[in-house]
Design a protein around this motif. Sequence first.
Motif, mmCIF file in Angstrom:
data_model
loop_
_atom_site.group_PDB
_atom_site.id
_atom_site.type_symbol
_atom_site.label_atom_id
_atom_site.label_comp_id
_atom_site.label_asym_id
_atom_site.label_seq_id
_atom_site.Cartn_x
_atom_site.Cartn_y
_atom_site.Cartn_z
ATOM 1 N N ALA A 1 3.774 -1.128 10.024
ATOM 2 C CA ALA A 1 3.595 -1.922 8.807
ATOM 3 C C ALA A 1 3.333 -3.377 9.169
ATOM 4 O O ALA A 1 4.016 -3.946 10.029
ATOM 5 C CB ALA A 1 4.817 -1.821 7.910
ATOM 6 N N THR A 2 2.341 -3.974 8.532
ATOM 7 C CA THR A 2 2.046 -5.381 8.807
ATOM 8 C C THR A 2 2.911 -6.331 7.985
ATOM 9 O O THR A 2 2.994 -7.522 8.290
ATOM 10 C CB THR A 2 0.568 -5.680 8.525
ATOM 11 N N GLU A 3 3.542 -5.811 6.935
ATOM 12 C CA GLU A 3 4.446 -6.609 6.095
ATOM 13 C C GLU A 3 5.408 -5.665 5.398
ATOM 14 O O GLU A 3 5.028 -4.548 5.032
ATOM 15 C CB GLU A 3 3.654 -7.417 5.066
ATOM 16 N N VAL B 1 0.822 -1.216 0.000
ATOM 17 C CA VAL B 1 0.000 0.000 0.000
ATOM 18 C C VAL B 1 0.851 1.259 0.000
ATOM 19 O O VAL B 1 0.299 2.365 -0.086
ATOM 20 C CB VAL B 1 -0.960 0.011 1.210
ATOM 21 N N ALA B 2 2.191 1.114 0.111
ATOM 22 C CA ALA B 2 3.060 2.289 0.129
ATOM 23 C C ALA B 2 4.473 1.875 -0.217
ATOM 24 O O ALA B 2 4.827 0.675 -0.185
ATOM 25 C CB ALA B 2 3.017 2.974 1.500
ATOM 26 N N VAL B 3 5.304 2.865 -0.550
ATOM 27 C CA VAL B 3 6.708 2.646 -0.897
ATOM 28 C C VAL B 3 7.579 3.493 0.028
ATOM 29 O O VAL B 3 7.281 4.675 0.260
ATOM 30 C CB VAL B 3 6.992 3.018 -2.362
ATOM 31 N N LEU C 1 10.253 -0.483 10.192
ATOM 32 C CA LEU C 1 8.934 -0.239 9.613
ATOM 33 C C LEU C 1 7.852 -1.080 10.282
ATOM 34 O O LEU C 1 6.723 -0.608 10.482
ATOM 35 C CB LEU C 1 8.963 -0.514 8.109
ATOM 36 N N ARG C 2 8.201 -2.322 10.637
ATOM 37 C CA ARG C 2 7.225 -3.164 11.331
ATOM 38 C C ARG C 2 6.874 -2.563 12.684
ATOM 39 O O ARG C 2 5.709 -2.535 13.088
ATOM 40 C CB ARG C 2 7.769 -4.591 11.513
ATOM 41 N N GLN C 3 7.872 -2.044 13.388
ATOM 42 C CA GLN C 3 7.616 -1.432 14.698
ATOM 43 C C GLN C 3 6.816 -0.133 14.562
ATOM 44 O O GLN C 3 6.143 0.297 15.503
ATOM 45 C CB GLN C 3 8.937 -1.169 15.411
ATOM 46 N N ASP D 1 4.386 8.535 7.673
ATOM 47 C CA ASP D 1 3.054 8.067 8.054
ATOM 48 C C ASP D 1 2.891 6.628 7.571
ATOM 49 O O ASP D 1 2.307 6.362 6.520
ATOM 50 C CB ASP D 1 1.991 8.977 7.441
ATOM 51 N N VAL D 2 3.475 5.684 8.347
ATOM 52 C CA VAL D 2 3.519 4.285 7.932
ATOM 53 C C VAL D 2 2.136 3.665 8.092
ATOM 54 O O VAL D 2 1.578 3.654 9.197
ATOM 55 C CB VAL D 2 4.557 3.501 8.754
ATOM 56 N N PRO D 3 1.551 3.137 7.028
ATOM 57 C CA PRO D 3 0.195 2.573 7.115
ATOM 58 C C PRO D 3 0.214 1.161 7.688
ATOM 59 O O PRO D 3 1.251 0.485 7.726
ATOM 60 C CB PRO D 3 -0.250 2.553 5.652
ATOM 61 N N ALA D 4 -0.927 0.707 8.113
ATOM 62 C CA ALA D 4 -1.087 -0.672 8.593
ATOM 63 C C ALA D 4 -1.357 -1.561 7.392
ATOM 64 O O ALA D 4 -2.489 -1.930 7.102
ATOM 65 C CB ALA D 4 -2.221 -0.755 9.606
ATOM 66 N N GLY D 5 -0.326 -1.869 6.683
ATOM 67 C CA GLY D 5 -0.430 -2.708 5.491
ATOM 68 C C GLY D 5 0.956 -3.079 5.019
ATOM 69 O O GLY D 5 1.954 -2.921 5.747
ATOM 70 N N GLY D 6 1.073 -3.580 3.794
ATOM 71 C CA GLY D 6 2.364 -3.957 3.246
ATOM 72 C C GLY D 6 3.115 -2.753 2.692
ATOM 73 O O GLY D 6 2.529 -1.887 2.048
ATOM 74 N N VAL D 7 4.414 -2.707 2.964
ATOM 75 C CA VAL D 7 5.265 -1.617 2.485
ATOM 76 C C VAL D 7 6.350 -2.198 1.588
ATOM 77 O O VAL D 7 7.019 -3.174 1.959
ATOM 78 C CB VAL D 7 5.899 -0.847 3.666
#
Length: 703
Positions: free
Chosen positions: A691-693, A595-597, A686-688, A660-666
Amino acid sequence: MSSTSASVTSADTRTEALAALRELVGRDDADFHDGQYEAIEALVDGRRRALVVQRTGWGKSAVYFVATLLLRRRGAGPTVLVSPLLSLMRDQIAAAERAGVHAAAINSTNPHEWADVQQRLADDAVDVLLVSPERLNNPAFREQQQPALRGRIGMLVVDEAHCISDWGHDFRPDYRRLRELIADIPAAVPVLATTATANSRVVADVAEQLGHGDDVVTIRGPLARTSLRLGVLRLPDAPTRLAWLLSHLDDLPGSGIIYALTVSAANDTARLLRERGHEVRAYTGQTDPDEREESEALLKRNEVKALVATSALGMGFDKPDLGFVLHLGAPSSPVAYYQQVGRAGRATDSADVLLLPGPEDPAIWHYFATASMPDEDRARRVIAELSDVPLSTPALEARVDIRRTPLELLLKVLDVDGAVRRVQGGWVATGEPWSYDAERYARIAAAREAEQQHMIDYETTDGCRMEYLQRTLDDDTARPCGRCDNCAGAWYDLGLADGAAEAAAGALDRVGVPIEPRRAWPTGADRLGVPVKGRIPSGEQAAEGRALSRLTDLGWGGTLRELFATGTPDAPIPPQLLAACVRVLAEWGWAERPVAVVSVPSRSRPQLVDSLARGLAEVGRLPYLGALAPVDGGPTGAPGGNSAFRLAGVWSRFSADGLDVPAGGVLLIDDQADSRWTLSVAARTLRQAGATEVLPFVLAVRG
């Protein structure tokens, strides 16, 4: 053969030796080649030290097997044969048994047989014991078996003896230890050294290490191989070379070997040939040992057209009717090249030998040459960390910034130099003074550079190619062969089959190399101030990533090597590279779309990494959140260190503050992956941050 035959003697050694030879080869009309009996006589009747330099197929193994039979009949103990490759051991044990010589081996693949071998030695039921040079410094072998062998040894044989020499093309530190063994055995014990590839400098060096000065019997024959038809085909690039191979592999006689310079090149070439219907197998140092043995057997039975191999398939592989040897890329010296092409045409009237050199060859030569050279600073760090308390290699690796493979090589060199010693439980310092022999290593480096130039000269000479190889090996019998492409004209077809160029280009245009995530923290990281050990928690791990290519790959690897070459300026990513990266993402097959880079901050190539991240975000219609913030200057260190030091260099050096790290895959973007610790720590950050992945993506992976 038992000691009960000790009283057996022969009034006519030659008659007895000839009968043994005929038993060995299974032919009643067999006779000695020039020099064979002279070597046997020197060993059996003279109990002397001998060096035999003869071309592959001349019959060097017949010398030591026949000499062993005769010496055993005279009451001598077993022959100890130091042999460098497992394939050589397998072939030689089979040859020995055919002649009634009872052989056994002690090596890393058969520890389950060691107890039985030791009992057979104690019962005097072993005529030839084959050991690897590395086994000579195994603590258990050195302390438990070697003393008894020294007292009973009937003959010592050093096969592929050019490895003893600093000047040999396949220098192995453990071979230098043989000088100590030779000095320790009784003077009356005959010693034989054999090789097919040695110039005058190597011959002199090996003869000196055999001891006895000028008393060493040197038997050297002409190296011309009248069965070989040599040729060099210079093509512009890797796709054209592969296209030629696709077009003409079936034109080559019988079955053979296709040599490649790197593991990835061997694997890629084998895959392409198989996809186009050719029966081939890859054979490298990374191939499973059982699979290698199976592949050797298939080639010997002509059940495959070729093995696509690195130099892992070299010394000692015995297939007398091998029909061809082809090189995709040149070895670094004519000596090494002669060694490999000598596998072909040993029992046939004709065999084809073709070299297809590549423009990338010198860069690969340089890499391997520098990787094997000891470094003074590294050596002193290793010695300083050792004491009289054994330290294992993994524990030592955690204290010095050296990876496992070069560390093990360096320890072997220091062991031979007397500065360290391998014991049960690891390594200790001997306390002996040690100095870096800069002059010696400079001479070796200069000699290797000269050999590389000789290889280039071989490729470009307009004279006889066999004569050129002989002269580089100081063979004064060299004469034009009348068969090579320069003597008789090109014997190989230059055309390409329909579709071959497209197939080769398509194979080399493949994109996408998986990047396995790190699952556990490296041993010793806590000693470097990194408070972690054991497994990485699943909630902090990266997912499996992707790279466009390996740096060593035949296809995109060449483009990436140029991009990352020293001196290449930082710049935005070229459009064709970005397009290839988009293809990797399109073929990835992830469970959930990111969902983001986010990118890794780069000190050396900020434009490249930023433009790659922005380009992929734009094509994928994903928000680009920017780069992780560097902490305390960001990551430290350089490629090539070991895991613990590489982790310490990036630990706590990234921050997701301001993103603004989303709760999804990065999708995490960087330029290269080497140790993977930069990606692992950045992913953890990023996980901390929520980010969920985290899916790492880089342009290149090393190796």
